[in-house]
Design a protein around this motif. Sequence first.
Motif: not given
Length: 89
Positions: A60-75
Amino acid sequence: MNDIWKIRYKLHNIRVEKNLRSQKLYVDGVLQDEQIGFALSSRLFGKLKNEDGETEDIKVSIGIKCLEAQCLIFIGEKLIYSTKVQWEG
Protein backbone atom coordinates in the motif's frame (compact mmCIF):
# COMPACT_ATOMS: atom_id res chain seq x y z
CA MET A 1 -7.39 14.19 8.63
CA ASN A 2 -8.89 10.69 8.88
CA ASP A 3 -9.10 8.54 5.78
CA ILE A 4 -10.33 4.96 5.51
CA TRP A 5 -10.27 2.81 2.39
CA LYS A 6 -12.10 -0.54 2.32
CA ILE A 7 -11.51 -2.98 -0.52
CA ARG A 8 -12.89 -6.45 -1.15
CA TYR A 9 -10.32 -8.58 -2.99
CA LYS A 10 -11.63 -12.05 -3.86
CA LEU A 11 -12.41 -13.63 -0.45
CA HIS A 12 -10.53 -11.00 1.58
CA ASN A 13 -11.37 -7.65 3.14
CA ILE A 14 -8.57 -5.09 3.01
CA ARG A 15 -8.81 -1.94 5.11
CA VAL A 16 -6.33 0.95 5.13
CA GLU A 17 -6.55 3.72 7.72
CA LYS A 18 -4.65 7.01 7.74
CA ASN A 19 -4.82 9.70 10.40
CA LEU A 20 -2.40 12.27 11.79
CA ARG A 21 -0.79 9.75 14.16
CA SER A 22 -0.53 6.54 12.13
CA GLN A 23 -1.23 4.52 9.00
CA LYS A 24 -2.53 0.94 9.32
CA LEU A 25 -3.17 -2.02 7.02
CA TYR A 26 -5.70 -4.68 8.03
CA VAL A 27 -6.47 -7.90 6.16
CA ASP A 28 -9.62 -9.70 7.28
CA GLY A 29 -9.62 -7.66 10.48
CA VAL A 30 -6.01 -8.52 11.42
CA LEU A 31 -3.47 -5.70 11.67
CA GLN A 32 -0.62 -6.53 9.26
CA ASP A 33 1.43 -3.32 9.24
CA GLU A 34 1.47 0.03 10.98
CA GLN A 35 3.52 3.20 10.57
CA ILE A 36 3.53 5.47 13.61
CA GLY A 37 3.72 9.24 13.31
CA PHE A 38 2.79 11.88 10.76
CA ALA A 39 4.09 11.25 7.23
CA LEU A 40 3.43 12.86 3.87
CA SER A 41 3.97 9.46 2.27
CA SER A 42 4.28 5.92 3.56
CA ARG A 43 4.31 2.27 2.52
CA LEU A 44 2.54 -0.59 4.25
CA PHE A 45 3.11 -4.29 3.58
CA GLY A 46 1.07 -7.42 4.21
CA LYS A 47 0.23 -10.88 2.93
CA LEU A 48 -2.85 -12.91 2.12
CA LYS A 49 -3.55 -16.44 0.92
CA ASN A 50 -5.21 -16.90 -2.46
CA GLU A 51 -7.68 -19.65 -3.44
CA ASP A 52 -4.78 -22.00 -4.22
CA GLY A 53 -3.29 -21.55 -0.74
CA GLU A 54 -0.37 -19.54 -2.08
CA THR A 55 0.77 -16.37 -0.31
CA GLU A 56 0.40 -13.08 -2.16
CA ASP A 57 2.11 -9.85 -1.14
CA ILE A 58 0.16 -6.66 -0.49
CA LYS A 59 1.78 -3.25 -0.86
CA VAL A 60 0.00 0.00 0.00
CA SER A 61 1.33 3.42 -0.96
CA ILE A 62 -0.21 6.43 0.78
CA GLY A 63 0.62 10.02 -0.09
CA ILE A 64 -0.68 13.56 0.22
CA LYS A 65 -1.28 15.63 -2.92
CA CYS A 66 -2.98 19.02 -2.82
CA LEU A 67 -4.10 18.32 0.77
CA GLU A 68 -5.93 15.16 -0.38
CA ALA A 69 -4.81 11.69 0.73
CA GLN A 70 -4.19 9.25 -2.10
CA CYS A 71 -4.01 5.48 -1.72
CA LEU A 72 -2.72 2.79 -4.08
CA ILE A 73 -3.12 -0.90 -3.24
CA PHE A 74 -1.16 -3.60 -5.06
CA ILE A 75 -1.49 -7.39 -4.86
CA GLY A 76 1.74 -8.81 -6.19
CA GLU A 77 2.63 -6.44 -9.01
CA LYS A 78 -1.01 -5.68 -9.96
CA LEU A 79 -2.70 -2.41 -8.99
CA ILE A 80 -6.14 -3.32 -7.60
CA TYR A 81 -7.20 0.04 -6.15
CA SER A 82 -6.37 3.70 -6.70
CA THR A 83 -8.06 6.80 -5.32
CA LYS A 84 -6.81 8.63 -8.43
CA VAL A 85 -9.03 6.45 -10.63
CA GLN A 86 -12.02 7.31 -8.41
CA TRP A 87 -11.37 11.06 -8.73
CA GLU A 88 -11.18 10.90 -12.52
CA GLY A 89 -14.32 8.78 -12.85
